[in-house]
Enzyme design. Structure first.
Site, PDB file in Angstrom:
ATOM      1  N   TYR A  30     -47.798 123.224  50.730  1.00  9.93           N
ATOM      2  CA  TYR A  30     -47.646 124.656  50.488  1.00  9.93           C
ATOM      3  C   TYR A  30     -46.521 125.244  51.334  1.00  9.93           C
ATOM      4  O   TYR A  30     -45.976 124.587  52.224  1.00  9.93           O
ATOM      5  CB  TYR A  30     -48.970 125.390  50.762  1.00  9.93           C
ATOM      6  CG  TYR A  30     -49.312 125.560  52.230  1.00  9.93           C
ATOM      7  CD1 TYR A  30     -49.724 124.472  53.001  1.00  9.93           C
ATOM      8  CD2 TYR A  30     -49.202 126.800  52.854  1.00  9.93           C
ATOM      9  CE1 TYR A  30     -50.025 124.632  54.347  1.00  9.93           C
ATOM     10  CE2 TYR A  30     -49.508 126.962  54.198  1.00  9.93           C
ATOM     11  CZ  TYR A  30     -49.920 125.872  54.947  1.00  9.93           C
ATOM     12  OH  TYR A  30     -50.203 126.026  56.269  1.00  9.93           O
ATOM     13  N   ARG A  49     -37.877 122.891  53.056  1.00  7.96           N
ATOM     14  CA  ARG A  49     -39.053 122.326  53.736  1.00  7.96           C
ATOM     15  C   ARG A  49     -40.104 121.894  52.711  1.00  7.96           C
ATOM     16  O   ARG A  49     -40.782 120.885  52.887  1.00  7.96           O
ATOM     17  CB  ARG A  49     -39.636 123.329  54.731  1.00  7.96           C
ATOM     18  CG  ARG A  49     -40.782 122.717  55.546  1.00  7.96           C
ATOM     19  CD  ARG A  49     -41.255 123.631  56.653  1.00  7.96           C
ATOM     20  NE  ARG A  49     -41.807 124.873  56.116  1.00  7.96           N
ATOM     21  CZ  ARG A  49     -42.230 125.880  56.868  1.00  7.96           C
ATOM     22  NH1 ARG A  49     -42.158 125.806  58.193  1.00  7.96           N
ATOM     23  NH2 ARG A  49     -42.714 126.975  56.323  1.00  7.96           N
ATOM     24  N   ARG A  97     -61.723 111.506  39.752  1.00 10.77           N
ATOM     25  CA  ARG A  97     -61.691 111.360  41.210  1.00 10.77           C
ATOM     26  C   ARG A  97     -61.501 109.906  41.625  1.00 10.77           C
ATOM     27  O   ARG A  97     -62.346 109.052  41.367  1.00 10.77           O
ATOM     28  CB  ARG A  97     -62.980 111.901  41.846  1.00 10.77           C
ATOM     29  CG  ARG A  97     -62.921 111.883  43.379  1.00 10.77           C
ATOM     30  CD  ARG A  97     -64.186 112.387  44.045  1.00 10.77           C
ATOM     31  NE  ARG A  97     -64.041 112.362  45.504  1.00 10.77           N
ATOM     32  CZ  ARG A  97     -64.169 111.261  46.254  1.00 10.77           C
ATOM     33  NH1 ARG A  97     -64.463 110.111  45.693  1.00 10.77           N
ATOM     34  NH2 ARG A  97     -63.995 111.332  47.575  1.00 10.77           N
ATOM     35  N   HIS A  99     -59.134 108.009  45.029  1.00 16.51           N
ATOM     36  CA  HIS A  99     -58.172 108.315  46.093  1.00 16.51           C
ATOM     37  C   HIS A  99     -56.727 107.999  45.683  1.00 16.51           C
ATOM     38  O   HIS A  99     -55.807 108.742  45.976  1.00 16.51           O
ATOM     39  CB  HIS A  99     -58.501 107.532  47.370  1.00 16.51           C
ATOM     40  CG  HIS A  99     -59.726 108.021  48.080  1.00 16.51           C
ATOM     41  ND1 HIS A  99     -60.962 108.079  47.488  1.00 16.51           N
ATOM     42  CD2 HIS A  99     -59.896 108.487  49.332  1.00 16.51           C
ATOM     43  CE1 HIS A  99     -61.843 108.551  48.355  1.00 16.51           C
ATOM     44  NE2 HIS A  99     -61.220 108.822  49.490  1.00 16.51           N
ATOM     45  N   LYS A 144     -46.290 120.130  55.621  1.00 21.53           N
ATOM     46  CA  LYS A 144     -47.037 121.380  55.428  1.00 21.53           C
ATOM     47  C   LYS A 144     -48.095 121.134  54.354  1.00 21.53           C
ATOM     48  O   LYS A 144     -47.957 121.532  53.201  1.00 21.53           O
ATOM     49  CB  LYS A 144     -46.094 122.535  55.080  1.00 21.53           C
ATOM     50  CG  LYS A 144     -46.690 123.883  55.462  1.00 21.53           C
ATOM     51  CD  LYS A 144     -45.613 124.934  55.548  1.00 21.53           C
ATOM     52  CE  LYS A 144     -46.180 126.337  55.634  1.00 21.53           C
ATOM     53  NZ  LYS A 144     -47.069 126.611  56.742  1.00 21.53           N
ATOM     54  N   GLU A 176     -47.824 122.976  69.401  1.00 26.70           N
ATOM     55  CA  GLU A 176     -47.605 124.237  68.678  1.00 26.70           C
ATOM     56  C   GLU A 176     -48.917 125.001  68.671  1.00 26.70           C
ATOM     57  O   GLU A 176     -49.836 124.656  69.409  1.00 26.70           O
ATOM     58  CB  GLU A 176     -47.093 123.960  67.256  1.00 26.70           C
ATOM     59  CG  GLU A 176     -48.045 123.114  66.420  1.00 26.70           C
ATOM     60  CD  GLU A 176     -47.534 122.863  64.998  1.00 26.70           C
ATOM     61  OE1 GLU A 176     -46.678 123.607  64.507  1.00 26.70           O
ATOM     62  OE2 GLU A 176     -48.036 121.910  64.368  1.00 26.70           O
ATOM     63  N   LEU A 200     -45.088 121.326  63.043  1.00 27.26           N
ATOM     64  CA  LEU A 200     -44.430 121.790  61.829  1.00 27.26           C
ATOM     65  C   LEU A 200     -43.051 122.348  62.195  1.00 27.26           C
ATOM     66  O   LEU A 200     -42.943 123.142  63.135  1.00 27.26           O
ATOM     67  CB  LEU A 200     -45.254 122.897  61.163  1.00 27.26           C
ATOM     68  CG  LEU A 200     -44.700 123.285  59.803  1.00 27.26           C
ATOM     69  CD1 LEU A 200     -45.158 122.292  58.751  1.00 27.26           C
ATOM     70  CD2 LEU A 200     -45.120 124.689  59.415  1.00 27.26           C
TER      71      LEU A 200
HETATM   72  N1  PMP Z   1     -47.014 125.531  62.767  1.00 28.47           N
HETATM   73  C1  PMP Z   1     -48.073 125.603  61.949  1.00 28.47           C
HETATM   74  C2  PMP Z   1     -49.187 124.615  62.113  1.00 28.47           C
HETATM   75  C3  PMP Z   1     -48.130 126.611  60.961  1.00 28.47           C
HETATM   76  O1  PMP Z   1     -49.185 126.679  60.128  1.00 28.47           O
HETATM   77  C4  PMP Z   1     -47.074 127.549  60.874  1.00 28.47           C
HETATM   78  C5  PMP Z   1     -47.133 128.674  59.870  1.00 28.47           C
HETATM   79  N2  PMP Z   1     -46.864 128.232  58.584  1.00 28.47           N
HETATM   80  C6  PMP Z   1     -45.985 127.426  61.742  1.00 28.47           C
HETATM   81  C7  PMP Z   1     -45.984 126.397  62.678  1.00 28.47           C
HETATM   82  C8  PMP Z   1     -44.823 128.379  61.684  1.00 28.47           C
HETATM   83  O2  PMP Z   1     -43.973 128.067  60.627  1.00 28.47           O
HETATM   84  P1  PMP Z   1     -43.076 129.202  59.924  1.00 28.47           P
HETATM   85  O3  PMP Z   1     -42.272 129.839  60.997  1.00 28.47           O
HETATM   86  O4  PMP Z   1     -42.253 128.448  58.961  1.00 28.47           O
HETATM   87  O5  PMP Z   1     -44.031 130.149  59.292  1.00 28.47           O
END
Ligand code: PMP
Length: 284
Positions: A30, A49, A97, A99, A144, A176, A200
């Site tokens: 997403y 991304r 279903r 995997h 993501k 993060e 991310l």
């Molecule tokens: N890390 C994670 C785990 C996130 O869910 C997000 C938000 N999407 C971010 C970092 C920040 O990413 P962005 O600046 O692209 O929203």
């Protein structure tokens, strides 16, 4: 109004089959894209991304970038608010279903718009609280993915503690937040954890470093030890929806003097200026 598999419709009419692999396995990826004054912000970066996430899970991109752009522009036009938050999801589609990947299954493509809720004036002027927790997610946090159960559980720890975010620590290093990237300011220098499979690659993270470089604000991309958090001058979290927020308490203790710091204020100003400039220069 939302977009689902080729059609625009009211969200109440949108239905997904129970065998969708997004529902069964969380087998999808997403993006969340902020829209200011009807302009998707950093759309090219978000679509890049998305492509990287799709490549990581070996799912073909259902659309070329210009088609994504058209769908997004139409959806923004069909919704009322000037400022919107777009949520875009692609799953591996509907199949019996199992995997293993299904053969010849069309992906499910869903885009929705919600009103964009920017940080409140109070969050910006006073900062927010955060806690730390052990980063127990998988080793591919650069994807993501819609499989967000670990992030959900980690974020709830913050909510249970009356805080806005959980900062994650793996092997003694800050990675993060549960739904944000994290920065530290130490001796006037912005510190950013290096991109890796453990975080991310945030669009806002990139923009913060871009703005720092363009405006001679000192920064360093390096590992940040958990022990550095307790003596940080400033801690920030960033994301597309929260922009840049100062963390002013960590685990119940004030960060430095417990007020948003000068480097945050400078970066927040640069970020708002950048946004305004992008909106001014966009074709009407
Ligand atoms: N890390 C994670 C785990 C996130 O869910 C997000 C938000 N999407 C971010 C970092 C920040 O990413 P962005 O600046 O692209 O929203």
């Amino acid at each position: 109004m939302i977009y689902l598999n080729g059609e625009f419709m009211p969200i109440e009419k949108a239905v997904i089959p129970v065998l969708d692999r997004g529902f069964i396995f969380g087998d999808g990826v997403y993006e969340v894209i902020p829209v200011y004054s009807r302009l998707p912000f950093r759309l090219g970066e978000h679509l890049e991304r998305l492509q990287a996430s799709l490549d990581s899970i070996r799912l073909g991109n259902p659309h070329e970038a210009n088609t994504w752009q058209e769908l997004i522009t139409r959806l923004v036009g069909l919704n009322e608010p000037e400022d919107q938050s777009l949520y875009l999801q692609v799953t591996r589609g509907v199949a019996r279903r199992d995997h293993a990947f299904p053969a010849n299954t069309a992906p499910t493509v869903f885009i929705m718009s919600s009103p964009l809720l920017p940080p409140t004036a109070e969050q910006i002027s006073d900062g927010v609280g955060a806690i730390t927790a052990s980063d127990n997610r998988w080793a591919r946090c650069n994807v993501k993915s819609t499989s967000l159960l670990p992030n959900v559980l980690l974020r709830q720890l913050a909510v249970d503690a009356g805080c806005a975010e959980t900062l994650l620590v793996r092997d003694g290093q800050l990675t993060e937040g549960s739904a944000s990237n994290a920065f530290v300011v130490s001796n006037g220098i912005i510190l950013a954890p290096p991109k890796s499979n453990l975080m991310l690659p945030g669009i806002t993270y990139d923009l913060v470093l871009e703005l720092a470089a363009a405006n001679n604000v000192a920064y360093e991309v390096r590992n940040i030890a958990e022990t550095e958090l307790a003596r940080a001058d400033e801690i920030w979290i960033t994301s597309s929806s929260r922009e840049i927020l100062p963390v002013t308490t960590l685990n119940g203790q004030p960060v430095s003097n417990g007020r948003p710091g000068p480097v945050f204020k400078r970066m927040h100003g640069l970020y708002q200026e950048y946004k305004a400039q992008v909106m001014r220069s966009a074709p009407v």
